[in-house]
Design a protein around this motif. Structure first.
Motif, mmCIF file in Angstrom:
data_model
loop_
_atom_site.group_PDB
_atom_site.id
_atom_site.type_symbol
_atom_site.label_atom_id
_atom_site.label_comp_id
_atom_site.label_asym_id
_atom_site.label_seq_id
_atom_site.Cartn_x
_atom_site.Cartn_y
_atom_site.Cartn_z
ATOM 1 N N ARG A 1 0.857 -1.182 0.000
ATOM 2 C CA ARG A 1 0.000 0.000 0.000
ATOM 3 C C ARG A 1 0.891 1.228 0.000
ATOM 4 N NH1 ARG A 1 -4.407 -1.376 4.646
ATOM 5 N NH2 ARG A 1 -4.502 0.915 4.680
ATOM 6 N N GLY A 2 1.117 1.765 -1.211
ATOM 7 C CA GLY A 2 2.109 2.828 -1.346
ATOM 8 C C GLY A 2 1.538 4.211 -1.519
ATOM 9 N N SER A 3 0.250 4.404 -1.209
ATOM 10 C CA SER A 3 -0.345 5.728 -1.391
ATOM 11 C C SER A 3 0.221 6.717 -0.385
ATOM 12 C CB SER A 3 -1.866 5.658 -1.247
ATOM 13 O OG SER A 3 -2.232 5.473 0.105
ATOM 14 N N LYS A 4 0.091 8.004 -0.728
ATOM 15 C CA LYS A 4 0.556 9.043 0.181
ATOM 16 C C LYS A 4 -0.168 8.970 1.517
ATOM 17 C CE LYS A 4 1.205 13.123 -1.535
ATOM 18 N NZ LYS A 4 0.941 14.477 -2.087
ATOM 19 N N MET A 5 -1.481 8.660 1.488
ATOM 20 C CA MET A 5 -2.254 8.596 2.725
ATOM 21 C C MET A 5 -1.763 7.471 3.636
ATOM 22 S SD MET A 5 -4.406 9.829 4.737
ATOM 23 C CE MET A 5 -5.016 11.119 3.654
ATOM 24 N N ASP A 6 -1.420 6.311 3.042
ATOM 25 C CA ASP A 6 -0.898 5.205 3.848
ATOM 26 C C ASP A 6 0.413 5.597 4.518
ATOM 27 O OD1 ASP A 6 -2.837 3.117 3.499
ATOM 28 O OD2 ASP A 6 -2.179 2.963 1.422
ATOM 29 N N GLN A 7 1.260 6.298 3.785
ATOM 30 C CA GLN A 7 2.533 6.715 4.357
ATOM 31 C C GLN A 7 2.324 7.737 5.478
ATOM 32 O OE1 GLN A 7 5.719 7.459 1.482
ATOM 33 N NE2 GLN A 7 4.471 6.499 -0.109
ATOM 34 N N VAL A 8 1.381 8.650 5.280
ATOM 35 C CA VAL A 8 1.065 9.629 6.311
ATOM 36 C C VAL A 8 0.522 8.921 7.551
ATOM 37 C CG1 VAL A 8 -0.489 11.519 6.939
ATOM 38 C CG2 VAL A 8 0.701 11.564 4.745
ATOM 39 N N MET A 9 -0.398 7.963 7.348
ATOM 40 C CA MET A 9 -0.971 7.228 8.476
ATOM 41 C C MET A 9 0.099 6.475 9.251
ATOM 42 S SD MET A 9 -4.611 5.713 7.158
ATOM 43 C CE MET A 9 -4.806 4.832 8.720
ATOM 44 N N ALA A 10 1.050 5.880 8.520
ATOM 45 C CA ALA A 10 2.129 5.139 9.179
ATOM 46 C C ALA A 10 2.928 6.062 10.096
ATOM 47 C CB ALA A 10 3.039 4.502 8.136
ATOM 48 N N LEU A 11 3.293 7.226 9.586
ATOM 49 C CA LEU A 11 4.083 8.166 10.386
ATOM 50 C C LEU A 11 3.281 8.706 11.561
ATOM 51 C CD1 LEU A 11 5.837 10.087 7.474
ATOM 52 C CD2 LEU A 11 6.849 8.356 8.955
ATOM 53 N N GLU A 12 1.994 8.964 11.333
ATOM 54 C CA GLU A 12 1.166 9.489 12.416
ATOM 55 C C GLU A 12 0.890 8.451 13.499
ATOM 56 O OE1 GLU A 12 -2.331 11.248 10.726
ATOM 57 O OE2 GLU A 12 -1.285 13.123 10.247
ATOM 58 N N ASN A 13 0.975 7.176 13.127
ATOM 59 C CA ASN A 13 0.772 6.112 14.108
ATOM 60 C C ASN A 13 2.060 5.697 14.803
ATOM 61 O OD1 ASN A 13 -2.133 4.880 14.270
ATOM 62 N ND2 ASN A 13 -1.854 5.422 12.124
ATOM 63 N N GLY A 14 3.166 6.392 14.505
ATOM 64 C CA GLY A 14 4.394 6.164 15.253
ATOM 65 C C GLY A 14 5.546 5.554 14.488
ATOM 66 N N ALA A 15 5.378 5.307 13.182
ATOM 67 C CA ALA A 15 6.470 4.713 12.400
ATOM 68 C C ALA A 15 7.582 5.732 12.158
ATOM 69 C CB ALA A 15 5.949 4.189 11.067
#
Length: 232
Positions: free
Chosen positions: A81-95
């Protein structure tokens, strides 16, 4: 030697990551029961986690949040899942970073090395470890570890915060309001019984160290850590 935890439900990709990471001198530990990711993390104490998003039971975002409650260990997402939103969610969840599939193995290794340097190596902040000691009881807040003589117990983040508040005021009453403020940012939404649960858990940990009955409830006030002076 650093240990890398792999949370990937595609066995072929997981095996490929294991083999490649091992070539560079790192140990690996792979989760196979995806309902037990946090338990695996607590058992292995890895230095870095590679985490997929699409997992059985709960997704990677959920497990990232759970790990963040107890650890600052670097977490790298590897996902199709390489969308911009997935990447944003990952970082916001602590990645700490996000690697889209299909991935280049050399890029994965480079990012692993970079995160390990930042967390433990030449780029890591030089901070003195905090140590709280009273008589023969020692708390390491950042490690979330409580030690007495040659015995130790692991604590959760909330248990460590509770123990820290009590150790800073030994033999004195710490009122419930102070503890609620220490453990939760918004105490208005915390059930009063929740604090009781954490106090019971800390008592159990103290019992494991041979300290029975030292965490006292002071009716209508709060709690007190009472440790008797050791005889010479």
């Amino acid at each position: 030697m650093h240990q890398i935890m792999i949370v990937e439900d595609d066995p072929k990709i997981a095996m490929l990551l294991e083999q490649y990471i091992a070539k560079y001198g790192y140990q690996t530990a792979r989760t196979e029961d995806f309902s037990q990711v946090l338990e695996d993390f607590k058992r292995w104490h890895p230095d870095l986690v590679l985490l997929d998003v699409n997992l059985p039971k709960f997704d990677g975002f959920y497990w990232c949040r759970q790990i963040r409650l107890i650890s600052h260990c670097p977490i790298l997402f590897i996902s199709a899942r390489g969308s911009k939103m997935d990447q944003v969610m990952a970082l916001e969840n602590g990645a700490d970073d996000y690697i889209p599939k299909p991935f280049d193995a050399d890029i994965v290794i480079a990012k692993i090395r970079s995160q390990l340097r930042r967390a433990y190596g030449s780029y890591a902040p030089k901070m003195e470890e905090r140590i709280l000691t009273y008589q023969d009881l020692t708390l390491y807040p950042e490690r979330m570890e409580l030690v007495r003589h040659d015995q130790s117990v692991d604590l959760t983040k909330k248990e460590a915060l509770l123990m820290e508040a009590l150790l800073k005021r030994p033999m004195r009453v710490v009122n419930r309001g102070q503890l609620l403020e220490k453990l939760w940012d918004d105490q208005d939404f915390v059930d009063d019984n929740t604090l009781n649960v954490y106090v019971a858990r800390v008592r159990k940990k103290l019992n494991e160290l041979g300290l029975n009955g030292v965490l006292e409830t002071v009716r209508g006030a709060g709690y007190r850590l009472r440790l008797e002076e050791e005889e010479e």
